[in-house]
Design a protein around this motif. Structure first.
Motif, PDB file in Angstrom:
ATOM      1  N   ARG A 108      72.815  13.439  -2.728  1.00 33.99           N
ATOM      2  CA  ARG A 108      73.197  12.050  -2.487  1.00 33.99           C
ATOM      3  C   ARG A 108      71.968  11.142  -2.352  1.00 33.99           C
ATOM      4  O   ARG A 108      71.894  10.077  -2.953  1.00 33.99           O
ATOM      5  CB  ARG A 108      74.086  11.961  -1.245  1.00 33.99           C
ATOM      6  N   ASP A 109      70.970  11.561  -1.559  1.00 35.52           N
ATOM      7  CA  ASP A 109      69.767  10.746  -1.353  1.00 35.52           C
ATOM      8  C   ASP A 109      68.976  10.550  -2.646  1.00 35.52           C
ATOM      9  O   ASP A 109      68.447   9.466  -2.897  1.00 35.52           O
ATOM     10  CB  ASP A 109      68.865  11.374  -0.290  1.00 35.52           C
ATOM     11  N   ASP A 110      68.908  11.584  -3.477  1.00 35.67           N
ATOM     12  CA  ASP A 110      68.187  11.472  -4.743  1.00 35.67           C
ATOM     13  C   ASP A 110      68.900  10.516  -5.701  1.00 35.67           C
ATOM     14  O   ASP A 110      68.253   9.787  -6.456  1.00 35.67           O
ATOM     15  CB  ASP A 110      68.002  12.844  -5.383  1.00 35.67           C
TER      16      ASP A 110
ATOM     17  N   GLN B 204      70.596   7.938  -4.767  1.00 31.70           N
ATOM     18  CA  GLN B 204      70.303   6.588  -4.276  1.00 31.70           C
ATOM     19  C   GLN B 204      68.930   6.127  -4.760  1.00 31.70           C
ATOM     20  O   GLN B 204      68.741   4.962  -5.105  1.00 31.70           O
ATOM     21  CB  GLN B 204      70.400   6.533  -2.752  1.00 31.70           C
ATOM     22  N   TYR B 205      67.968   7.038  -4.797  1.00 35.45           N
ATOM     23  CA  TYR B 205      66.648   6.721  -5.345  1.00 35.45           C
ATOM     24  C   TYR B 205      66.771   6.343  -6.820  1.00 35.45           C
ATOM     25  O   TYR B 205      66.159   5.382  -7.295  1.00 35.45           O
ATOM     26  CB  TYR B 205      65.710   7.920  -5.165  1.00 35.45           C
TER      27      TYR B 205
END
Length: 194
Positions: free
Chosen positions: A79-81, A83-84
């Motif tokens: 999920r965080d990647d 967003q990046y």
């Protein structure tokens, strides 16, 4: 080598590992490059599952497709990647509730690494499953635990179940190779081969 397992209905994503569509913007720096040249997985920490260009969707040999403006990449990542990736000026990221129109189930297979396999003890990269058979490992099930974003340096173990993306033809090639018996005791003479 590998043994095929029946493919139950299973997801290749979870609450932490998600799918998204990424559209390549007109001024993107990746236009004219392949995924390999762009080091996409390393740079963006996302796996490309399919590339949609116009009415065509490509599922295999994705690393060799030259990217164009407007290409839509179906990606999987933490999920965080993702967003990046959404903040990157090269792409437009969209997430949906369903990706059923990609028919991913038709391109997913489960393969078990048997105890006698030469792959046991080899990393995913060194296994060359992608290069040799056009297969992309989407996950590894080991000891009832699933890793949906395996590291390319992950060492394969006997009885690992690999969730792979590829074509049925590639799997048939693997099965054919398993049925070959190399005769080491007899050496034919040149005249026998003519």
């Amino acid at each position: 080598f590998l043994e095929q397992e029946p493919l139950p209905i299973m997801k290749i994503y979870s609450a932490q590992i998600q799918l998204a569509e990424v559209t390549i913007r007109p001024e993107s720096s990746v236009i004219g490059m392949t995924l390999r040249q762009a080091a996409f997985r390393h740079e963006y920490k996302a796996m490309v599952l399919a590339i949609r260009r116009g009415e065509s969707t490509h599922y295999t040999d994705l690393e060799e497709i030259v990217l164009q403006e407007g290409d839509i990449l179906l990606v999987k990542g933490h999920r965080d990647d993702l967003q990046y990736l959404a903040k990157n000026e090269d792409f437009i990221l969209q997430q949906q509730d369903s990706y059923a129109d990609y028919d991913l189930d038709d391109h997913l297979l489960m393969l078990r690494v048997p105890p006698y396999s030469l792959l046991a003890g080899s990393s995913l990269v060194r296994s060359r499953l992608g290069d040799a058979f056009g297969l992309s490992v989407q996950g590894i099930i080991r000891d009832n635990k699933t890793e949906l974003m395996p590291d390319p340096e992950e060492i394969l173990q006997a009885d690992d179940i690999l969730v792979v993306k590829g074509k049925q033809e590639e799997l048939n090639t693997i099965r054919g190779l398993q049925n070959l018996i190399i005769e080491t005791q007899l050496q034919p003479s040149i005249s026998e081969l003519e």
